[in-house]
Design a protein around this motif. Structure first.
Motif, PDB file in Angstrom:
ATOM      1  N   ALA A   1      61.267 -26.300   9.222  1.00 48.33           N
ATOM      2  CA  ALA A   1      62.481 -27.017   8.863  1.00 48.33           C
ATOM      3  C   ALA A   1      62.779 -27.073   7.367  1.00 48.33           C
ATOM      4  CB  ALA A   1      62.433 -28.438   9.432  1.00 48.33           C
ATOM      5  N   GLY A   2      61.999 -26.375   6.541  1.00 48.16           N
ATOM      6  CA  GLY A   2      62.297 -26.373   5.113  1.00 48.16           C
ATOM      7  C   GLY A   2      61.890 -27.665   4.433  1.00 48.16           C
TER       8      GLY A   2
ATOM      9  N   ARG B   1      57.607 -29.154   8.006  1.00 45.90           N
ATOM     10  CA  ARG B   1      58.339 -29.061   6.737  1.00 45.90           C
ATOM     11  C   ARG B   1      57.561 -28.178   5.760  1.00 45.90           C
ATOM     12  NH1 ARG B   1      63.513 -31.166   7.276  1.00 45.90           N
ATOM     13  NH2 ARG B   1      63.407 -32.941   8.710  1.00 45.90           N
ATOM     14  N   GLY B   2      58.297 -27.532   4.855  1.00 42.70           N
ATOM     15  CA  GLY B   2      57.638 -26.706   3.851  1.00 42.70           C
ATOM     16  C   GLY B   2      58.644 -26.020   2.956  1.00 42.70           C
ATOM     17  N   PRO B   3      58.181 -25.331   1.932  1.00 41.24           N
ATOM     18  CA  PRO B   3      59.076 -24.672   0.972  1.00 41.24           C
ATOM     19  C   PRO B   3      59.969 -23.629   1.629  1.00 41.24           C
ATOM     20  CG  PRO B   3      56.844 -24.794   0.104  1.00 41.24           C
ATOM     21  CD  PRO B   3      56.761 -25.206   1.549  1.00 41.24           C
TER      22      PRO B   3
ATOM     23  N   ASP C   1      65.716 -16.798   6.573  1.00 39.29           N
ATOM     24  CA  ASP C   1      65.045 -15.562   6.982  1.00 39.29           C
ATOM     25  C   ASP C   1      63.712 -15.333   6.286  1.00 39.29           C
ATOM     26  OD1 ASP C   1      66.980 -14.839   8.811  1.00 39.29           O
ATOM     27  OD2 ASP C   1      68.057 -13.523   7.430  1.00 39.29           O
ATOM     28  N   VAL C   2      63.615 -15.692   5.003  1.00 42.99           N
ATOM     29  CA  VAL C   2      62.347 -15.425   4.318  1.00 42.99           C
ATOM     30  C   VAL C   2      61.220 -16.262   4.929  1.00 42.99           C
ATOM     31  CG1 VAL C   2      63.348 -14.609   2.153  1.00 42.99           C
ATOM     32  CG2 VAL C   2      62.905 -17.038   2.444  1.00 42.99           C
ATOM     33  N   MET C   3      61.543 -17.470   5.374  1.00 45.88           N
ATOM     34  CA  MET C   3      60.540 -18.260   6.088  1.00 45.88           C
ATOM     35  C   MET C   3      60.200 -17.610   7.429  1.00 45.88           C
ATOM     36  SD  MET C   3      61.668 -22.223   5.380  1.00 45.88           S
ATOM     37  CE  MET C   3      60.101 -22.866   5.989  1.00 45.88           C
ATOM     38  N   ALA C   4      61.203 -17.063   8.099  1.00 46.60           N
ATOM     39  CA  ALA C   4      60.961 -16.395   9.379  1.00 46.60           C
ATOM     40  C   ALA C   4      60.046 -15.190   9.205  1.00 46.60           C
ATOM     41  CB  ALA C   4      62.286 -15.979  10.002  1.00 46.60           C
TER      42      ALA C   4
ATOM     43  N   GLY D   1      53.712 -22.794   7.190  1.00 48.19           N
ATOM     44  CA  GLY D   1      54.293 -23.631   8.229  1.00 48.19           C
ATOM     45  C   GLY D   1      53.921 -23.148   9.619  1.00 48.19           C
ATOM     46  N   MET D   2      53.921 -21.830   9.811  1.00 47.39           N
ATOM     47  CA  MET D   2      53.553 -21.270  11.109  1.00 47.39           C
ATOM     48  C   MET D   2      52.070 -21.507  11.390  1.00 47.39           C
ATOM     49  SD  MET D   2      54.988 -19.764  13.656  1.00 47.39           S
ATOM     50  CE  MET D   2      54.678 -18.719  15.079  1.00 47.39           C
TER      51      MET D   2
END
Length: 343
Positions: A192-193, A225-227, A259-262, A236-237
């Motif tokens: 969730a950012g 939550r995370g950057p 997308d970069v988190m994905a 996060g994953m």
């Protein structure tokens, strides 16, 4: 020997002030066409090169456009920057780029620097946070800049009192929720950012509310939550997978708010010995160019990022209005191999 403006004035037979207005321009005085031509002819004969700082002082602005982004390493911002650069070049402007690393104090400092350098306009690209005091300080600095003739536009939430290109984040993720539900997904995790980041919150809320309307609830234990970065998605994953007692994935689909988190989440899943999408499906938001090289291809929400940069530039350079203009941009759900239909 260096040719000075005084040499040009003497050659043209005009005063120094007239020569300065003819070559450098003026915010409030003009020069007769015949005198201006005499001065320019004299400057050409003497091979005089005007001073850029003197021109800025005379005109009240330079040919620079300041673009302030949160993280230039993120393809989201670099693609917006490409649109800004293209539009700025067509307007005869040069882009000065600053990256804040998501630091509000740095963002404010860059705005003040652009004002001191008399930039023609400023564009701020990136979502706002819930810090009302920080938003108020930035809004005040932008108002002072605008009062001195500068143009301003933002990409994000319309909270700064300036023209803004807004992203319809909640509507888009609500549509994504519907599409993923139709594909058979029922157990969702969310990367969730950062806490308090309004873009991240809107994207999460759109997915959550869309699923709730379909009778699916997201377990709080499956929200991490995370950057807003690739490493933020990776960690996060890992955290989400660590919340399963038997080491399996506790959800069948993970939505990362960009997308970069994905991409980071996909790497973490593989590092844990899981297959994407056989063991867990993953979706993102933005449709950054980097996704061309990702396997499996990533389901996401496409934004016209370069066009958004052009829109923001046109707003920043347009004549001011009494009320800020707000230009909404919709995202388009793109279903790819990372979220196949579940049996």
């Amino acid at each position: 020997m260096t040719v000075t403006l005084s040499d040009v004035a003497r050659e043209a037979g005009v005063s120094l002030a007239t020569a300065s207005r003819a070559i450098n321009g003026s915010a409030n005085r003009t020069v007769r066409p015949d005198l201006r031509e005499k001065v320019l002819d004299a400057a050409r004969r003497l091979r005089y090169s005007p001073d850029a700082n003197a021109q800025a002082m005379a005109r009240g602005r330079t040919t620079a456009l300041g673009l302030i982004v949160h993280d230039i390493a993120d393809p989201y911002f670099s693609t917006i920057a490409s649109g800004v650069t293209s539009a700025a070049e067509r307007a005869g402007l040069v882009v000065t780029l600053a990256s804040t690393e998501r630091d509000g104090d740095r963002e404010l400092a860059f705005v003040e620097l652009m004002q001191r350098q008399r930039a023609r306009a400023i564009i701020l690209a990136g979502g706002r946070t819930a810090d009302e005091e920080a938003n108020a300080r930035l809004s005040s600095a932008l108002e002072e800049y605008r009062s001195r003739g500068g143009g301003v536009a933002a990409v994000g939430q319309p909270l700064l009192g300036v023209d803004t290109v807004t992203i319809e984040n909640q509507r888009a993720t609500g549509e994504l929720a519907s599409r993923l539900h139709a594909l058979g997904y029922r157990r969702f995790g969310v990367l969730a950012g950062p806490e308090g980041h309004l873009t991240a919150e809107a994207r999460f809320e759109g997915l959550r509310d869309g699923l709730a309307g379909l009778g699916v609830e997201i377990d709080d234990a499956h929200v991490v939550r995370g950057p807003f970065t690739r490493d933020g998605g990776f960690e996060g994953m890992r955290t989400l997978l660590g919340r399963s007692a038997d080491g399996t994935c506790p959800v069948d689909a993970v939505f990362a708010v960009n997308d970069v988190m994905a991409v980071g989440a996909m790497a973490a899943a593989r590092a844990a010995g899981l297959s994407v999408p056989d063991d867990v499906a993953i979706a993102g938001f933005d449709d950054i160019l980097t996704l061309r090289d990702i396997v499996p291809s990533l389901t996401t929400i496409r934004l016209p990022l370069a066009d958004i940069g052009v829109m923001a530039t046109e707003l920043a350079l347009a004549p001011p209005r009494d009320e800020p203009r707000v230009v909404p941009v919709d995202g388009q759900v793109i279903v790819r191999d990372s979220t196949p239909r579940r049996s």
